[in-house]
Every structure is written in C-alpha cells, then in structure tokens.
Scaffold this motif. Structure first.
Motif, PDB file in Angstrom:
ATOM      1  N   ILE B 102       0.692  -0.931   0.058  1.00  0.00           N
ATOM      2  CA  ILE B 102      -0.035  -0.018   0.421  1.00  0.00           C
ATOM      3  C   ILE B 102       1.037   1.070   0.313  1.00  0.00           C
ATOM      4  O   ILE B 102       1.444   1.374   1.542  1.00  0.00           O
ATOM      5  N   ASP B 103       0.647   2.358  -0.902  1.00  0.00           N
ATOM      6  CA  ASP B 103       1.975   3.200  -1.258  1.00  0.00           C
ATOM      7  C   ASP B 103       0.942   4.664  -1.418  1.00  0.00           C
ATOM      8  O   ASP B 103      -0.288   5.180  -0.806  1.00  0.00           O
ATOM      9  N   VAL B 104       1.648   5.255   0.932  1.00  0.00           N
ATOM     10  CA  VAL B 104       1.067   6.507   0.889  1.00  0.00           C
ATOM     11  C   VAL B 104       1.704   7.540   0.519  1.00  0.00           C
ATOM     12  O   VAL B 104       1.220   8.616   0.900  1.00  0.00           O
ATOM     13  N   SER B 105       2.578   7.672  -0.084  1.00  0.00           N
ATOM     14  CA  SER B 105       3.173   8.326  -0.466  1.00  0.00           C
ATOM     15  C   SER B 105       2.745   9.454  -1.626  1.00  0.00           C
ATOM     16  O   SER B 105       2.349   9.305  -2.424  1.00  0.00           O
ATOM     17  N   ASN B 106       3.772  10.676  -1.094  1.00  0.00           N
ATOM     18  CA  ASN B 106       3.955  11.288  -2.346  1.00  0.00           C
ATOM     19  C   ASN B 106       4.775  11.938  -2.736  1.00  0.00           C
ATOM     20  O   ASN B 106       5.475  12.191  -1.918  1.00  0.00           O
ATOM     21  N   PRO B 107       5.086  11.817  -4.187  1.00  0.00           N
ATOM     22  CA  PRO B 107       6.742  12.318  -4.769  1.00  0.00           C
ATOM     23  C   PRO B 107       6.995  14.450  -4.210  1.00  0.00           C
ATOM     24  O   PRO B 107       6.663  14.438  -5.245  1.00  0.00           O
ATOM     25  N   LEU B 108       6.430  14.648  -2.877  1.00  0.00           N
ATOM     26  CA  LEU B 108       6.406  16.416  -2.865  1.00  0.00           C
ATOM     27  C   LEU B 108       8.014  16.396  -3.074  1.00  0.00           C
ATOM     28  O   LEU B 108       9.059  16.716  -2.041  1.00  0.00           O
ATOM     29  N   ASP B 109       7.975  18.301  -3.289  1.00  0.00           N
ATOM     30  CA  ASP B 109       9.349  18.430  -3.671  1.00  0.00           C
ATOM     31  C   ASP B 109       9.520  19.936  -2.914  1.00  0.00           C
ATOM     32  O   ASP B 109       9.177  20.773  -3.500  1.00  0.00           O
ATOM     33  N   PHE B 110      10.844  19.868  -1.669  1.00  0.00           N
ATOM     34  CA  PHE B 110      10.148  21.175  -0.600  1.00  0.00           C
ATOM     35  C   PHE B 110      11.285  21.792  -0.698  1.00  0.00           C
ATOM     36  O   PHE B 110      11.676  22.652   0.066  1.00  0.00           O
ATOM     37  N   SER B 111      12.524  21.241  -1.718  1.00  0.00           N
ATOM     38  CA  SER B 111      13.810  21.882  -1.965  1.00  0.00           C
ATOM     39  C   SER B 111      13.809  23.516  -2.906  1.00  0.00           C
ATOM     40  O   SER B 111      14.456  24.288  -2.180  1.00  0.00           O
ATOM     41  N   LYS B 112      12.276  24.254  -3.247  1.00  0.00           N
ATOM     42  CA  LYS B 112      12.457  25.012  -4.111  1.00  0.00           C
ATOM     43  C   LYS B 112      11.661  26.226  -2.991  1.00  0.00           C
ATOM     44  O   LYS B 112      10.467  26.840  -3.220  1.00  0.00           O
TER      45      LYS B 112
END
Lengths: 227, 227
Positions: B102-112
């Motif tokens: 079960i994939d709960v993750s999100n490909p969030l990019d906080f680097s910017k």
C-alpha cells in the motif's frame, strides 16, 4: 453588466446563456463569426452546431474575439486551454487592460488520448501564463474545477453543498468574482486560495477530476472541502 | 495480521499505532534502528524523537527496512516520496514480491520552498514507478490524499462523510485495501479510480491539498465527492 465570453463551445455557451438570462448583456467571442454560424456538423460530444444553439438563445450577441473583449466590462476565458493564449492575444491586449478576466480554462492535452494530461503544470499554470502575458488584466482563476452545467447551477449537485475555489493577485477583482459566483450562479462555498500561483492547485486537480468523472459517468459532481 | 510499515515519520507512526491498537502485529521499518533510537532532537514540525513516541507505543516493533518488509504480510510505504524508491530497493525485491504494497507516499519536492511541487507528475506517478521497479509487488495507492491523523480517523472530520480514493492493477489487492480502510480506520466512502495509472490523479491532487491546508490551517479536512 456587459460580459464578454471568449469561446463558443459548451463552456462558453453555458456561461453566456445563464449570465444573459439573469439580466446581463453578453457577447460570445469566436475566431470567425460567419464560419461559426455556417457550421452544420455537431461537436465531438454531440454538441449541436452553434447556429442551432444561437437560435434558442437569441439574446446572446456574437462577435470576434477582439469585439467581444472590447465589449465586455468583464471578460471570461472559456476557450480550450491549449488555445487560450493565442485567443487572448488576438482579442487584443488593449481590450483586456484593466479588466477583470475570469479564467475558466484548463491546459488539457488530449493529443495522447484519454484521460488528458496537462500542457502546463507543477511549477507553473495557465492562469499565471495569461497574467504574465497580459500584466494589465486582472486575472482571477475560477470555475475550472467543475463541468459547465455545474458552473452555472451548483444547486443541481447535492443542493449546492460543495466548494468552488478562486485565486488571483488583485484582491478587489477576486472579491468581485466571488460575489458574482454567488449572485449569478448561487455558489455557497467559495474558498479563496490566495494569489494566482495557487491556480496550480486548481488546474492540477483536473487529472483527478477526469478520473472521478470516469467513475461517476456524469458531469454532475463536485468536491466539497469537509472540515 | 502482520503489517510492515516503512517509514518512521508522522505518517508511519500514526498508521503503525492505529493498526497495532486494533489487534495486528506491526513493525516500523527504518534505515538504521540504533541511529533512530539515539536521536534526541524533535522533527521539523515539532515531531517528538522516535524513542519518546516508541516508549508510548511499545507494542510496535522496530526493524530495518529489509526486516520490516520481510515481516509484513502487507507492507505500507509511508516514506517521503523522494526517498521511496531507494527505501523500497533497500527493503529488498524478494521481501515485497507477491505482497500487497500500500503506497501512501507523495512525490513532494520541498527543495524550492513552500508550497511543494511534485518530483513526478502528469504523465507518470510515483506509484507507477514503484510498480515498474517491483513488478511482483501488488501496489495499491491509497491514503495519500489526507493527513496522517485523518488517514486513521476519518470520523474526526465531518463524521467521516468524505471520500478516499484507491487505484491499483491487481483487483483482489485493491478490494482488500478498500476493506482494510473500512475495517481498520472506518472509511465509509472509498472510490476505486481504476488501474494504477490513476494514481496520477491522486498524487496531482496534492498541490490543491497543500493550498486548502493553507486556508484551513489545520490537517483535519478532506474532500467529499458530492454527486
């Protein structure tokens, strides 16, 4: 109020008919008026030819993109997202300057089949591109998260108990848009997401919208922010 | 049931605590167990050190990513999206093979900065990348569209009257996930969007989620599909 609606498809027609019905003067803008009226074939979704629709909605005026933008005290962009920048350019920068421009469009890319992807997304949005191209216009993103019939009749879905979002850089224009959504169409829950960069969220919801549409199999739905 | 939860952050802890509480055996997986337990500083959002949390939740076991994936009859990916593929690789292909993941993750990019953009989107999704990397796993996307406290307690928001989405290629695994969401957490409205490519819609909703969060100023909200 004089309203110019750019785009003669289902979205433009639906908005124009409703806004005229409640007592405003409305012009629909198209690339070539004669060519639009001469068409006899139905659209891809079984949409009737414009002339058939226009015979049933004679109160709505028809003009070129430039005439329509010049006419409107408020201008609405109801064109396909992939054409919006070109259409607005042909409408004329001077005809948009200083005006509230309500951007209803979505940058949907149908060229690779269904469901569509987005031509602009993630670190930019179509609404921001429009604002950057026409810095004197007061762009407010609204209505792009629902189907045309729901835009003008939110009460048809769950008694209207669901959410519309707005985003824009000019606070008075955004407040006016929120008021118009309530007055014209009966929207009850309008959530201001902030400046126009937040249109990214509104446009990136579309890939979820098309998938919910695939499940619901009808355009009569929307999301409600439950708190 | 033995459940392996990869990720020791707020999402992993919240899922593990709830799933253990209702009578399952749960292991949380982390890169380096000793290092995790040795940490004394709080996390970026004021999250307490893991050891403090673990003292309050002693029923939850702790292991490496590999041990946790091997342990779980079901594995949940609750890692940060940018780390997920690396974590799952270190968890071991053989430990995921044939299992519901079960994939709960999100490909969030906080680097910017805030709000985050997505590292993968539009014509691909993190869930699809995971499935492509681990073809023998049965990947189901779920829960990524709400905050951790709402994942495990949807009733805390509007009495639970809102929508969870699932997407996945393996129908029995998806049906089982839907059942578990109801049994474990009390989800009432679970909408099956179809195959795993529809995770694009679920992940691309996040840019709207973060903006609604900015308005609501609290994690206790979700969207309801109103029909």
């Amino acid at each position: 109020l004089k309203v110019g609606v750019l785009g003669s498809g289902i979205v433009g027609r639906t908005l124009a008919a409703k806004i005229a019905l409640i007592g405003n003067e409305v012009t629909i803008g198209t690339r070539d008026v004669e060519q639009l009226l001469a068409r006899t074939e139905s659209g891809p979704m079984g949409t009737p030819p414009f002339s058939v629709w226009h015979d049933e909605n004679p109160a709505v005026h028809l003009g070129t993109f430039g005439e329509t933008a010049a006419y409107g005290e408020i201008v609405m962009n109801a064109t396909a997202g992939v054409a919006s920048l070109e259409v607005l350019t042909s409408a004329g920068t001077q005809n948009l300057s200083g005006k509230l421009l309500i951007d209803v469009s979505n940058p949907l890319d149908f060229s690779k089949g269904m469901p569509p992807s987005l031509t602009i997304s993630n670190t930019d949005s179509l609404a921001e591109r429009i604002q950057a191209t026409f810095p004197e216009a007061k762009v407010v993103k609204a209505l792009n998260t629902v189907s045309a019939p729901v835009m003008v009749d939110p009460g048809a879905v769950g008694g209207g108990d669901h959410t519309m979002f707005v985003a824009g850089n000019d606070e008075p224009s955004k407040a006016r848009t929120s008021d118009l959504l309530k007055e014209w169409f009966g929207w009850q829950d309008v959530m201001d997401l902030g400046d126009l960069s937040n249109a990214r969220g509104m446009e990136m919801y579309l890939p979820l919208w098309v998938r919910i549409f695939g499940v619901v199999q009808a355009p009569f739905f929307n999301i409600k922010v439950v708190r």
